[in-house]
Design a protein around this motif. Sequence first.
Motif, PDB file in Angstrom:
ATOM      1  N   SER A 290      41.253  62.819  -1.848  1.00  0.00           N
ATOM      2  CA  SER A 290      41.436  64.050  -1.087  1.00  0.00           C
ATOM      3  C   SER A 290      40.230  64.325  -0.193  1.00  0.00           C
ATOM      4  N   GLY A 291      40.495  64.610   1.088  1.00  0.00           N
ATOM      5  CA  GLY A 291      39.440  64.977   2.023  1.00  0.00           C
ATOM      6  C   GLY A 291      38.764  63.816   2.725  1.00  0.00           C
ATOM      7  N   TYR A 292      39.233  62.593   2.484  1.00  0.00           N
ATOM      8  CA  TYR A 292      38.573  61.409   3.037  1.00  0.00           C
ATOM      9  C   TYR A 292      39.415  60.700   4.102  1.00  0.00           C
TER      10      TYR A 292
ATOM     11  N   GLY B  91      38.353  58.273   6.778  1.00  0.00           N
ATOM     12  CA  GLY B  91      37.172  59.048   7.148  1.00  0.00           C
ATOM     13  C   GLY B  91      36.018  58.934   6.167  1.00  0.00           C
ATOM     14  N   ALA B  92      36.092  57.970   5.278  1.00  0.00           N
ATOM     15  CA  ALA B  92      35.073  57.864   4.228  1.00  0.00           C
ATOM     16  C   ALA B  92      33.786  57.222   4.729  1.00  0.00           C
ATOM     17  N   VAL B  93      32.675  57.710   4.195  1.00  0.00           N
ATOM     18  CA  VAL B  93      31.345  57.130   4.363  1.00  0.00           C
ATOM     19  C   VAL B  93      30.830  56.796   2.969  1.00  0.00           C
ATOM     20  N   GLY B  94      30.251  55.627   2.812  1.00  0.00           N
ATOM     21  CA  GLY B  94      29.707  55.295   1.505  1.00  0.00           C
ATOM     22  C   GLY B  94      28.536  56.197   1.141  1.00  0.00           C
ATOM     23  N   LEU B  95      27.509  56.189   1.998  1.00  0.00           N
ATOM     24  CA  LEU B  95      26.278  56.934   1.740  1.00  0.00           C
ATOM     25  C   LEU B  95      25.849  57.638   3.017  1.00  0.00           C
ATOM     26  N   GLN B  96      25.570  58.940   2.933  1.00  0.00           N
ATOM     27  CA  GLN B  96      25.007  59.692   4.058  1.00  0.00           C
ATOM     28  C   GLN B  96      23.624  60.168   3.668  1.00  0.00           C
ATOM     29  N   PHE B  97      22.619  59.841   4.509  1.00  0.00           N
ATOM     30  CA  PHE B  97      21.235  60.053   4.065  1.00  0.00           C
ATOM     31  C   PHE B  97      20.327  60.233   5.273  1.00  0.00           C
ATOM     32  N   ALA B  98      20.421  61.393   5.916  1.00  0.00           N
ATOM     33  CA  ALA B  98      19.497  61.721   7.004  1.00  0.00           C
ATOM     34  C   ALA B  98      18.203  62.212   6.377  1.00  0.00           C
ATOM     35  N   GLY B  99      17.127  61.436   6.536  1.00  0.00           N
ATOM     36  CA  GLY B  99      15.879  61.802   5.874  1.00  0.00           C
ATOM     37  C   GLY B  99      14.671  61.331   6.640  1.00  0.00           C
ATOM     38  N   ALA B 100      13.512  61.534   6.025  1.00  0.00           N
ATOM     39  CA  ALA B 100      12.261  61.175   6.680  1.00  0.00           C
ATOM     40  C   ALA B 100      11.283  60.631   5.643  1.00  0.00           C
ATOM     41  N   GLN B 101      10.129  61.214   5.571  1.00  0.00           N
ATOM     42  CA  GLN B 101       9.006  60.628   4.847  1.00  0.00           C
ATOM     43  C   GLN B 101       9.293  60.443   3.353  1.00  0.00           C
ATOM     44  N   MET B 102       8.877  59.268   2.853  1.00  0.00           N
ATOM     45  CA  MET B 102       8.971  58.921   1.434  1.00  0.00           C
ATOM     46  C   MET B 102      10.405  58.876   0.912  1.00  0.00           C
ATOM     47  N   CYS B 103      11.360  58.631   1.782  1.00  0.00           N
ATOM     48  CA  CYS B 103      12.742  58.413   1.350  1.00  0.00           C
ATOM     49  C   CYS B 103      13.033  56.907   1.322  1.00  0.00           C
ATOM     50  N   ALA B 104      14.058  56.523   0.558  1.00  0.00           N
ATOM     51  CA  ALA B 104      14.376  55.097   0.449  1.00  0.00           C
ATOM     52  C   ALA B 104      15.850  54.879   0.143  1.00  0.00           C
ATOM     53  N   ILE B 105      16.422  53.872   0.813  1.00  0.00           N
ATOM     54  CA  ILE B 105      17.712  53.287   0.446  1.00  0.00           C
ATOM     55  C   ILE B 105      17.433  51.814   0.187  1.00  0.00           C
TER      56      ILE B 105
END
Length: 271
Positions: A95-97, A149-163
Amino acid sequence: MTTLADIGGISVTDAPYNADPTGSADSTSAIQSAIDAAYTLNNMRFVLFPSGTYRITNQLNCFEIHRNPRDHGHLLYGSTAGSARPKLKLDNNASGYNTPSSPKAVIRFWRQCHPVEGCDNSIPDETAGANFDQTFRGIDIEVGTGNSGAVGLQFAGAQMCAIEDTKSVMNSGYAGIRSVPGVMSCISNIHIVGGTYGIDGLKTDHPAYVGITLENQATYALYQMIGNNDDQPFCGFRIIKAAAPAILTVQHGGSDTYGPGFTFVDGTFEF
């Protein structure tokens, strides 16, 4: 004997969360409860996912509240003890994807918008430039069919973040990753199969990509905003696609004109 709690960890399969690692029961609520508990403890607890498959039916939120000092984020780690990495698996026709014009992530890392820091009004309540200290490592994602409409991972970030150390298999969907961390962050050992886009980096300033495989995307493997001042590195890569082109870059500010772009190092484009 040293316990997981002694080293600052919470396991999603332990009580009171009891997420099901067999993929049978819906584990969405159990995992979200563990994520929330680790964050509420306010001492950089990490959330551990033992090896297994975790059935997901709705978005998992790693929401960072605006506060100072900015030294406390969500840390999600996959166990390395099993024969395979743990996997988050979104149901078929969830639902919602099913709206590509309004993508929805299986798991989303984001930060509460604050006027002092500036807000990205195109994605409500999301401020990438102040989203610090969050990590997604050693966990795979699979998106079932019927989720355009699915996205696996959404990760808008900056300092000291990691994927790090993750594979997304998109049996349907918009993108494996939408937005990635930018300045002073790590994006490494990523493998994305399928999707309209492999990585949609239109909300990302100055990312550094290392060890990236993008395979069989329908439109572009990489759809990326490029900065105003410098080239961005894309190192140790493999892009596999039925036909060119594989990459579309959009200059900072939304123009399709050329400017600083990417430095591609040690990789292959295979059509």
